[in-house]
Design a protein around this motif. Structure first.
Motif, PDB file in Angstrom:
ATOM      1  N   PRO A   9      -6.810  15.550   7.323  1.00 60.74           N
ATOM      2  CA  PRO A   9      -7.923  14.602   7.283  1.00 60.74           C
ATOM      3  C   PRO A   9      -9.206  15.305   6.837  1.00 60.74           C
ATOM      4  CG  PRO A   9      -7.379  15.144   9.552  1.00 60.74           C
ATOM      5  CD  PRO A   9      -6.383  15.852   8.688  1.00 60.74           C
ATOM      6  N   ARG A  39      -4.703  11.242  -2.566  1.00 61.36           N
ATOM      7  CA  ARG A  39      -5.216  10.597  -1.353  1.00 61.36           C
ATOM      8  C   ARG A  39      -4.449   9.304  -1.128  1.00 61.36           C
ATOM      9  NH1 ARG A  39     -11.604  10.369  -1.059  1.00 61.36           N
ATOM     10  NH2 ARG A  39     -11.247   8.770  -2.598  1.00 61.36           N
ATOM     11  N   ASP A  43      -5.942   5.348   3.227  1.00 57.12           N
ATOM     12  CA  ASP A  43      -6.691   6.294   4.064  1.00 57.12           C
ATOM     13  C   ASP A  43      -7.497   7.250   3.189  1.00 57.12           C
ATOM     14  OD1 ASP A  43      -7.700   7.956   5.996  1.00 57.12           O
ATOM     15  OD2 ASP A  43      -5.764   8.563   6.804  1.00 57.12           O
ATOM     16  N   TYR A  46      -8.268  11.276   3.897  1.00 57.85           N
ATOM     17  CA  TYR A  46      -7.108  12.159   4.015  1.00 57.85           C
ATOM     18  C   TYR A  46      -6.786  12.690   2.627  1.00 57.85           C
ATOM     19  CZ  TYR A  46      -2.811  13.751   6.342  1.00 57.85           C
ATOM     20  OH  TYR A  46      -1.831  14.515   6.911  1.00 57.85           O
TER      21      TYR A  46
END
Length: 96
Positions: A9, A39, A43, A46
């Motif tokens: 993350p 990525r 998300d 992350y």
């Protein structure tokens, strides 16, 4: 071909990418032949990074460098959020 697979993350992609780019020469000197940054669509906080090497020894050495010199320092890894998950992988097949 060997791949050092890294995922973790982040707090801010632009900050993370600027830090990643500062190590371009270091990656090249360490034997990175190619890199990919991905990525997840669901998300944006992350990243998944694949670094390609000619042999496992260079991948393991670079992973050690990342653990001790990069990820251990907020100066070098300002957007890192959490502990990176890593694997050194052998490419068994590539149809590209």
């Amino acid at each position: 071909m060997i791949t050092l697979h890294i995922e973790h993350p982040i707090t801010d992609y632009a900050v993370w990418k600027a830090a990643f780019d500062r190590f371009d020469g270091v990656r090249r000197d360490a034997g990175v032949l190619r890199h990919q940054v991905r990525r997840p669509l669901d998300d944006p906080a992350y990243v998944v990074v694949d670094l390609s090497f000619a042999d496992a020894g260079r991948a393991e050495d670079f992973l050690g460098f990342l653990r001790t010199r990069v990820w251990a320092s907020t100066e070098h890894a300002p957007a890192l959020a959490g502990t990176p998950l890593t694997r050194v992988l052998a490419v068994e097949e590539d149809d590209s």
